[in-house]
Design an enzyme around this catalytic site. Structure first.
Site, mmCIF file in Angstrom:
data_model
loop_
_atom_site.group_PDB
_atom_site.id
_atom_site.type_symbol
_atom_site.label_atom_id
_atom_site.label_comp_id
_atom_site.label_asym_id
_atom_site.label_seq_id
_atom_site.Cartn_x
_atom_site.Cartn_y
_atom_site.Cartn_z
ATOM 1 N N HIS A 118 -6.427 -21.234 8.559
ATOM 2 C CA HIS A 118 -5.768 -21.760 7.445
ATOM 3 C C HIS A 118 -6.200 -23.230 7.051
ATOM 4 O O HIS A 118 -6.497 -24.247 7.806
ATOM 5 C CB HIS A 118 -4.268 -22.337 7.991
ATOM 6 C CG HIS A 118 -3.428 -20.929 7.961
ATOM 7 N ND1 HIS A 118 -2.193 -20.745 8.047
ATOM 8 C CD2 HIS A 118 -3.990 -19.648 8.218
ATOM 9 C CE1 HIS A 118 -1.621 -19.627 8.264
ATOM 10 N NE2 HIS A 118 -2.874 -18.796 8.339
ATOM 11 N N GLU A 137 -2.605 -22.839 -0.254
ATOM 12 C CA GLU A 137 -2.968 -22.674 1.256
ATOM 13 C C GLU A 137 -4.268 -21.296 1.166
ATOM 14 O O GLU A 137 -3.792 -20.427 0.361
ATOM 15 C CB GLU A 137 -1.974 -22.153 2.223
ATOM 16 C CG GLU A 137 -2.233 -21.690 3.658
ATOM 17 C CD GLU A 137 -1.134 -21.033 4.326
ATOM 18 O OE1 GLU A 137 -0.635 -21.778 5.107
ATOM 19 O OE2 GLU A 137 -1.008 -20.028 3.984
HETATM 20 P P1 0O2 Z 1 4.542 -15.366 3.438
HETATM 21 O O1 0O2 Z 1 5.495 -14.145 3.215
HETATM 22 O O2 0O2 Z 1 3.209 -14.842 4.007
HETATM 23 O O3 0O2 Z 1 4.250 -16.424 2.492
HETATM 24 P P2 0O2 Z 1 4.186 -25.028 9.680
HETATM 25 O O4 0O2 Z 1 4.891 -26.404 9.207
HETATM 26 O O5 0O2 Z 1 2.491 -25.627 9.196
HETATM 27 O O6 0O2 Z 1 4.119 -25.102 11.162
HETATM 28 P P3 0O2 Z 1 4.444 -23.060 7.815
HETATM 29 O O7 0O2 Z 1 4.268 -23.906 6.746
HETATM 30 O O8 0O2 Z 1 4.901 -21.870 8.073
HETATM 31 O O9 0O2 Z 1 4.410 -23.874 9.244
HETATM 32 O O10 0O2 Z 1 2.856 -22.735 7.998
HETATM 33 P P4 0O2 Z 1 2.001 -21.705 9.128
HETATM 34 O O11 0O2 Z 1 2.544 -21.305 10.348
HETATM 35 O O12 0O2 Z 1 0.405 -22.075 8.938
HETATM 36 O O13 0O2 Z 1 2.193 -20.250 7.998
HETATM 37 C C1 0O2 Z 1 2.202 -20.124 6.771
HETATM 38 C C2 0O2 Z 1 1.654 -18.577 6.403
HETATM 39 O O14 0O2 Z 1 0.651 -17.944 7.346
HETATM 40 C C3 0O2 Z 1 2.848 -17.803 6.605
HETATM 41 O O15 0O2 Z 1 3.528 -17.902 5.471
HETATM 42 C C4 0O2 Z 1 2.067 -16.361 6.824
HETATM 43 O O16 0O2 Z 1 1.536 -15.900 5.591
HETATM 44 C C5 0O2 Z 1 0.956 -16.699 7.920
HETATM 45 N N1 0O2 Z 1 1.701 -16.456 9.260
HETATM 46 C C6 0O2 Z 1 1.933 -17.585 10.049
HETATM 47 N N2 0O2 Z 1 2.145 -17.251 11.408
HETATM 48 C C7 0O2 Z 1 2.292 -15.860 11.246
HETATM 49 C C8 0O2 Z 1 2.592 -14.807 11.926
HETATM 50 O O17 0O2 Z 1 2.954 -15.123 13.229
HETATM 51 N N3 0O2 Z 1 2.483 -13.581 11.693
HETATM 52 C C9 0O2 Z 1 2.099 -13.245 10.278
HETATM 53 N N4 0O2 Z 1 2.010 -11.982 9.904
HETATM 54 N N5 0O2 Z 1 1.920 -14.171 9.305
HETATM 55 C C10 0O2 Z 1 1.903 -15.373 9.665
HETATM 56 P P5 0O2 Z 1 5.232 -17.235 5.586
HETATM 57 O O18 0O2 Z 1 5.965 -18.171 4.501
HETATM 58 O O19 0O2 Z 1 5.646 -17.131 6.811
HETATM 59 O O20 0O2 Z 1 5.179 -15.851 4.673
#
Ligand code: 0O2
Length: 209
Positions: A118, A137
């Site tokens: 990321h 992102e």
């Molecule tokens: P969508 O529907 O894709 O938009 P942080 O504060 O950085 O710890 P944050 O902001 O949630 O938390 O960032 P993180 O963990 O980097 O996740 C950002 C996005 O990465 C997620 O957006 C997902 O697209 C993807 N992602 C992260 N973890 C997972 C996971 O375990 N499984 C899947 N399939 N995708 C993941 P959203 O908002 O969750 O969803």
């Protein structure tokens, strides 16, 4: 909150970056070289998801632009794990945005089994009110990582974030299997690339006949 007005610069960022990143891919094609990029997608986070995330993170509406960093989201999908780091290097060399954060969820996979690289960037977008700096992102992952993440995401949606334990364990095993596939493919990468190069060369010859 006027969502249409708030989201307009994000939509512009997604469209501009899609064109620019697809341009990177095309340049490899023009030079008949293997592109580290398989495909690119982009989306603006739906309002419902923004509000859900804001509630979970306890972010107030006035801080959304700073605290929710994936309102504008781009995804770059590659064939091989190595290609991810080639793309990362190419993005770092660009001068049209700055990188404010990067997380390597490949080296440090998430508990769920999720793997991906990321990058959070700050992208200057021209609006009728002047330049606006917008966070976006960029997720960079292999086809296998993307296959897994897409399916896991659907299940999360189905179970409203509460995937049953047995299914969770199965998903973790599937994530490891996907990663082993990536590792195996990396080992035969040179052969695969050579085959793809032969195919590209043949297409070029056909085009010029
Ligand atoms: P969508 O529907 O894709 O938009 P942080 O504060 O950085 O710890 P944050 O902001 O949630 O938390 O960032 P993180 O963990 O980097 O996740 C950002 C996005 O990465 C997620 O957006 C997902 O697209 C993807 N992602 C992260 N973890 C997972 C996971 O375990 N499984 C899947 N399939 N995708 C993941 P959203 O908002 O969750 O969803």
């Amino acid at each position: 909150m006027n969502w249409e007005v708030f989201l307009a610069p994000y939509a512009q960022v997604v469209e501009e970056l899609k064109v620019k990143l697809k341009g990177m891919r095309s340049q490899f094609e023009y030079e008949s070289r293997h592109s580290p990029i398989e495909f690119i997608t982009g989306r603006v986070k739906p309002v419902r998801s923004i509000l859900q995330k804001a509630a979970t993170k306890q972010v107030t509406v006035d801080l959304l632009h700073r605290e929710i960093q994936d309102i504008a989201g781009l995804r770059i999908v590659t064939q091989f794990v190595n290609d991810i780091y080639t793309v990362v290097g190419m993005l770092k060399a660009r001068k049209d945005f700055i990188i404010v954060d990067e997380i390597d969820y490949i080296v440090q996979k998430k508990d769920s089994g999720y793997r991906s690289y990321h990058m959070i960037i700050e992208y200057p977008v021209e609006t009728i009110h002047g330049e606006k700096k917008v966070l976006a992102e960029i997720q960079i992952r292999t086809l296998a990582m993307n296959f897994w993440a897409t399916n896991e995401h659907s299940l999360n949606y189905k179970y409203d974030g509460q995937i049953p334990a047995d299914l969770k364990a199965r998903l973790k095993r599937a994530a490891e299997a996907a990663f082993r596939l990536d590792e195996e493919m990396s080992k035969i990468r040179d052969d695969v690339r050579e085959a793809q190069q032969i195919y590209r060369d043949q297409q070029q010859i056909k085009k010029h006949k």
